[in-house]
Scaffold this motif. Structure first.
Motif, PDB file in Angstrom:
ATOM      1  N   UNK A 187       0.840  -1.198   0.000  1.00  0.00           N
ATOM      2  CA  UNK A 187       0.000   0.000   0.000  1.00  0.00           C
ATOM      3  C   UNK A 187       0.877   1.252   0.000  1.00  0.00           C
ATOM      4  N   UNK A 188       1.874   1.230   0.856  1.00  0.00           N
ATOM      5  CA  UNK A 188       2.786   2.385   0.965  1.00  0.00           C
ATOM      6  C   UNK A 188       3.521   2.628  -0.353  1.00  0.00           C
ATOM      7  N   UNK A 212      -0.709   3.982   5.522  1.00  0.00           N
ATOM      8  CA  UNK A 212       0.083   4.023   4.282  1.00  0.00           C
ATOM      9  C   UNK A 212      -0.006   5.408   3.631  1.00  0.00           C
ATOM     10  N   UNK A 213      -1.183   6.021   3.691  1.00  0.00           N
ATOM     11  CA  UNK A 213      -1.350   7.361   3.119  1.00  0.00           C
ATOM     12  C   UNK A 213      -0.603   8.394   3.940  1.00  0.00           C
ATOM     13  N   UNK A 214      -0.664   8.230   5.248  1.00  0.00           N
ATOM     14  CA  UNK A 214       0.025   9.186   6.124  1.00  0.00           C
ATOM     15  C   UNK A 214       1.542   9.120   5.915  1.00  0.00           C
ATOM     16  N   UNK A 215       2.061   7.931   5.635  1.00  0.00           N
ATOM     17  CA  UNK A 215       3.514   7.795   5.398  1.00  0.00           C
ATOM     18  C   UNK A 215       3.993   8.754   4.309  1.00  0.00           C
ATOM     19  N   UNK A 216       3.147   8.987   3.301  1.00  0.00           N
ATOM     20  CA  UNK A 216       3.591   9.850   2.190  1.00  0.00           C
ATOM     21  C   UNK A 216       3.055  11.288   2.327  1.00  0.00           C
ATOM     22  N   UNK A 258       3.619   6.595  -7.026  1.00  0.00           N
ATOM     23  CA  UNK A 258       2.795   7.534  -7.801  1.00  0.00           C
ATOM     24  C   UNK A 258       3.042   8.989  -7.370  1.00  0.00           C
ATOM     25  N   UNK A 259       3.985   9.158  -6.425  1.00  0.00           N
ATOM     26  CA  UNK A 259       4.345  10.505  -5.948  1.00  0.00           C
ATOM     27  C   UNK A 259       3.197  11.278  -5.325  1.00  0.00           C
ATOM     28  N   UNK A 260       2.304  10.579  -4.647  1.00  0.00           N
ATOM     29  CA  UNK A 260       1.254  11.307  -3.938  1.00  0.00           C
ATOM     30  C   UNK A 260       1.856  11.917  -2.677  1.00  0.00           C
ATOM     31  N   UNK A 285     -10.144  11.437 -12.427  1.00  0.00           N
ATOM     32  CA  UNK A 285      -8.673  11.308 -12.420  1.00  0.00           C
ATOM     33  C   UNK A 285      -8.123  10.763 -11.110  1.00  0.00           C
ATOM     34  N   UNK A 286      -8.739   9.701 -10.599  1.00  0.00           N
ATOM     35  CA  UNK A 286      -8.313   9.160  -9.296  1.00  0.00           C
ATOM     36  C   UNK A 286      -7.519   7.868  -9.457  1.00  0.00           C
ATOM     37  N   UNK A 287      -6.820   7.500  -8.404  1.00  0.00           N
ATOM     38  CA  UNK A 287      -6.099   6.230  -8.360  1.00  0.00           C
ATOM     39  C   UNK A 287      -6.843   5.322  -7.366  1.00  0.00           C
ATOM     40  N   UNK A 288      -7.148   4.091  -7.807  1.00  0.00           N
ATOM     41  CA  UNK A 288      -7.849   3.146  -6.921  1.00  0.00           C
ATOM     42  C   UNK A 288      -6.833   2.118  -6.429  1.00  0.00           C
TER      43      UNK A 288
END
Ligand SMILES: Cc1ncc(COP(=O)(O)O)c(C=O)c1O
Length: 384
Positions: A59-60, A87-91, A66-68, A148-151
């Protein structure tokens, strides 16, 4: 009788797991990982699979590749394990938590488009195929095209799952699988993989999983290998070992047989517990991986709480679990994001009533009968 919540399948003869290549001395990422990736890709119908040391890593890395970041946002269900969110918070992304679907345990898709429409900083949706019941991926992919989202699927429970007639893992976006000790297959306790049909994403995730290095150990040290390497970007240390992959390869040989046994157990629970007013059974639809069997106690029909029920079953030697304490109720998240508890009425209700029963191929008929017998005994004494 003592029945653990989970018992992994391990052969009596461990020689079956560890092939010659392991015994010859190569333990870390090498030929067994490549073989495992190929077998998984064929099984999932995915163009690429990158084996990793956890689903969380998958996930991370998908988000990192994708450079989010930069305070962009992602949508995820509150009823999940923390990996889906951290995982989202990591980036450097911010979570928008969504309540559970009224009819089940999945992300409430009715809320998702409204959020995306109003907030252009939402870049990613992370649905969870809870218990093995797949989310409607076609709905999300259509939304992704429109906005334009990433799933990024949290497919920790979904190795055998199917969504809209298509295998989970066969995606132009990405899906992360877990091979943790209690999952449908394990790579010896810890492990995971990212599946995608996207060439660029697969290549980048592979590179980031090993320090951003140009050449892994296998390619540097095998016969005629050249020692030289370079680091071309900031990476991580998330590679799977050959030792773990060989465990997974042995497990993959049995996946069909074990799925059949999971089906039998589910059917037996369904038959024995249906028609009991105080218990609501999971709606297990076509394409479910049967990873978890989660019942709900209709608490107004019981003179004991869900926690009392679990304690009484534990006293009888039966291990049970709760999947999950919703994210908005966890201390770190409460403090950090100040989520409003009132925004998640369905997940709150579920949290107070859900119980996960033992479900694994190793569970014998005798043990299963004992679990059912004790549920029915408690039902007789404590249901109203
Ligand atoms: C829904 C969900 N997502 C992610 C994970 C994380 O998996 P792993 O331990 O392989 O990182 C788990 C693990 O239990 C899970 O249940």
């Amino acid at each position: 009788m003592k029945i653990s919540f989970h018992k992994p399948n391990i052969p009596d003869n461990l020689e079956l797991i560890f092939p010659r290549s392991i015994r010859s001395g190569w333990l870390t990422t090498g030929s067994q990982v490549s073989k495992f990736e190929k077998i998984l890709a064929d099984y999932l119908g995915a163009k690429h699979v990158v084996a990793l040391n956890s689903c969380t890593a998958g996930l991370h890395l998908a988000l990192a590749a994708k450079n989010f970041g930069n305070k962009s946002k992602f949508i995820a269900p509150t009823l999940t394990f923390v990996s889906t969110i951290e995982c989202g918070e990591y980036v450097g992304m911010q979570p928008i938590l969504v309540d559970s679907d009224k009819d089940g345990f999945l992300l409430d898709l009715n809320q998702v488009e409204d959020i995306v429409k109003k907030d252009s900083s939402v870049k990613v949706i992370i649905p969870v195929h809870y218990a093995g019941q797949s989310v409607d991926l076609q709905f999300l992919w259509d939304l992704a095209d429109k906005y334009g989202l990433f799933i990024l699927e949290d497919a920790a429970h979904a190795l055998e799952s199917v969504s809209n007639g298509k295998k989970v893992g066969d995606t132009d976006h990405a899906a992360a699988f877990s091979f943790y000790a209690n999952k449908n297959i394990t790579t010896g306790g810890e492990g995971g993989a990212l599946a995608t049909n996207n060439d660029y994403l697969a290549k980048k995730v592979k590179k980031l999983s090993l320090h951003g290095i140009t050449k892994d150990g296998w390619n540097r040290f095998r016969k005629n290998g050249n020692w030289e390497y370079d680091i071309v970007e900031l990476g991580f240390k998330y590679n799977l070992t050959d030792y773990a992959a060989s465990f997974g390869l042995w497990q993959m040989n049995h996946i069909m047989k074990w799925q059949k046994r999971r089906n039998e157990i589910v059917e037996k629970y369904n038959n024995a517990l249906s028609g009991k007013e105080g218990i609501s059974l999971p709606d297990i639809m076509e394409g479910h991986s049967k990873h978890l069997y989660v019942i709900k106690l209709k608490t107004n029909r019981w003179s004991i709480s869900r926690d009392n029920f679990i304690e009484l079953m534990n006293e009888r030697g039966i291990g049970l679990a709760v999947h999950y304490k919703p994210i908005h109720l966890l201390s770190y998240y409460k403090k950090h994001y100040k989520f409003n508890k009132n925004n998640f009425p369905t997940a709150n209700l579920l949290f107070n009533s859900i119980i996960t029963l033992p479900l694994y191929p190793n569970l014998t008929d005798n043990e299963l009968d004992y679990v059912i017998e004790n549920i029915l005994k408690l039902y007789k004494i404590y249901s109203k």
